[in-house]
Design an enzyme around this catalytic site. Structure first.
Site, short mmCIF file in Angstrom:
data_model
loop_
_atom_site.label_atom_id
_atom_site.label_comp_id
_atom_site.label_asym_id
_atom_site.label_seq_id
_atom_site.Cartn_x
_atom_site.Cartn_y
_atom_site.Cartn_z
N SER A 145 -74.08 -109.51 -9.14
CA SER A 145 -73.43 -107.97 -10.55
C SER A 145 -75.24 -107.49 -10.20
O SER A 145 -76.28 -108.08 -10.46
CB SER A 145 -73.51 -109.30 -11.83
N HIS A 196 -71.53 -105.72 -7.96
CA HIS A 196 -69.97 -105.53 -9.75
C HIS A 196 -71.49 -104.71 -10.34
O HIS A 196 -72.07 -105.50 -10.87
CB HIS A 196 -70.57 -106.88 -10.02
N ASP A 201 -71.46 -103.89 -14.16
CA ASP A 201 -71.86 -104.37 -15.54
C ASP A 201 -71.86 -103.21 -16.49
O ASP A 201 -72.77 -102.72 -16.91
CB ASP A 201 -72.53 -105.04 -16.40
N MET A 252 -71.93 -102.15 -20.40
CA MET A 252 -71.65 -103.02 -21.79
C MET A 252 -72.66 -101.40 -22.47
O MET A 252 -73.30 -100.93 -22.17
CB MET A 252 -72.94 -102.99 -21.67
N HIS A 282 -66.96 -103.71 -14.25
CA HIS A 282 -66.74 -104.62 -15.03
C HIS A 282 -67.12 -103.57 -16.82
O HIS A 282 -67.65 -103.68 -16.89
CB HIS A 282 -67.31 -105.88 -15.21
N MET A 284 -67.50 -103.53 -20.63
CA MET A 284 -67.44 -104.53 -21.51
C MET A 284 -67.67 -103.43 -22.52
O MET A 284 -69.18 -103.33 -22.88
CB MET A 284 -68.96 -105.45 -21.30
N MET A 299 -64.31 -114.84 -17.71
CA MET A 299 -65.69 -115.43 -18.34
C MET A 299 -66.08 -116.81 -18.45
O MET A 299 -65.47 -117.21 -19.31
CB MET A 299 -65.90 -113.61 -19.61
N ASP A 341 -67.51 -114.84 -13.94
CA ASP A 341 -68.46 -113.79 -14.06
C ASP A 341 -69.63 -114.61 -15.09
O ASP A 341 -69.05 -114.79 -16.34
CB ASP A 341 -68.34 -112.46 -14.60
#
Ligand code: DX5
Ligand code: ZN
Length: 219
Positions: A8, A32, A34, A36, A65, A67, A136, A172
Site C-alpha cells: 500500500s 495498492h 488507497d 479516501m 481500493h 474508500m 478489512m 488489508d
C-alpha cells in the site's frame, strides 16, 4: 493463483511516489492505492488524477481500493483509466452487481470490500460477479493500525464460501510478519501491507519476506 503481495502506497513518500513504487518493482504483484474521500472514512488521500499519473509511471499493475461514498458514480473511471483491479465497499454501493459488471466491462478486475464488522454471508450469492473479496482487518481510513484478530474467523468462513471459485481473497490492514501467517492460514491469498513494506529499511526485501511467510503458512 499463489500468494500475491500488494504494497500500500499510503505508507510511501507521496512526494516521491514513482521512485517509491520502483523500489518494489519486480517484487510486488500489485501496487495498492488507497483512495479516501473524507466521507466514507475520516481521511482524505488521492484520487483519479494521481492514479492516472501513476499508471503512466509504473509497470506494476495497480490495485485501487476505493474508500469513498457513491462508488457507483466514481469507480468506473478508475477502470477506464487502466487500473488492473478496482475494489469498492459494499457498505457504500447502491447497485453492486451493476457496478461490478461496469468495472469488468472496462477491463478491470472487480473487488468487493467489507469493513471489519460487515458479515460475509449475505454476499455469498454475489461472488460470481467479482474477482476478489477484500476483508478489512482494521477499520479503513489510516495506515499503521493494529490488526484486528477478531476478523480472522471471517476470513476462514469467506474461504469456505469461495470454495473452488476463482475469487481472490485479499486482506488489508495491520498485515505484518506475524499477522500475515494468521491470514494465510485462514485462507487469504492476496496481502496488502503498507507500513510493513514502506516502513521497512528495504521495501523489496520486506515484500519477499512477507511472501515467504505467507507461503509457508498457507493451509
Ligand atoms: C487502510 C488502508 C490500508 C492501509 C494499510 O484503510 O486500506 O491499505 O494502507 O496500511 P498498514 O499495512 O500499515 O495497516
Ligand atoms: Zn487499502
Amino acid at each position: 493463483m499463489g500468494i500475491q503481495i500488494s504494497p500500500s502506497i499510503l505508507s510511501a513518500d507521496f512526494a516521491n511516489l514513482a521512485a517509491e513504487c520502483q523500489s518494489v518493482a519486480g517484487h510486488a504483484d500489485w501496487l495498492h492505492v488507497d483512495v479516501m474521500d473524507n466521507h466514507f472514512v475520516p481521511n482524505l488521500t488521492i484520487g483519479l488524477p494521481v492514479v492516472e499519473s501513476l499508471l503512466k509511471a509504473v509497470d506494476t499493475p495497480v490495485d485501487c481500493h476505493l474508500m469513498i461514498e457513491d462508488p457507483d458514480r466514481w469507480a468506473p473511471g478508475y477502470a477506464e483509466a487502466g487500473a488492473g483491479s478496482v475494489t469498492f465497499h459494499v457498505e457504500a454501493a447502491t447497485a453492486p452487481i451493476k457496478l461490478a459488471r461496469d468495472l469488468r466491462r472496462h477491463g478491470a478486475r472487480a473487488g468487493l470490500g467489507l469493513r471489519p464488522a460487515t458479515p460475509v454471508e449475505p454476499y455469498a450469492d454475489l461472488l460470481p460477479e467479482f474477482d476478489m473479496l477484500l476483508i478489512m482487518t482494521v477499520e479503513p481510513g489510516f495506515g499503521g493500525q493494529k490488526f484486528l484478530d477478531v476478523v480472522v474467523p471471517k476470513i476462514r468462513r469467506a474461504r469456505q464460501i469461495i470454495g473452488d471459485a476463482d475469487v481472490w481473497l485479499q486482506v488489508d490492514g495491520g498485515v505484518d510478519t506475524r499477522t500475515i501467517e494468521l491470514c494465510a492460514d485462514a485462507g487469504a491469498d492476496v496481502f496488502v501491507a503498507g507500513s510493513a513494506v514502506f516502513g521497512a529499511e528495504n521495501a523489496a526485501d520486506a515484500v519477499d519476506r512477507l511472501r515467504t511467510l505467507a507461503g509457508s503458512a498457507q493451509s
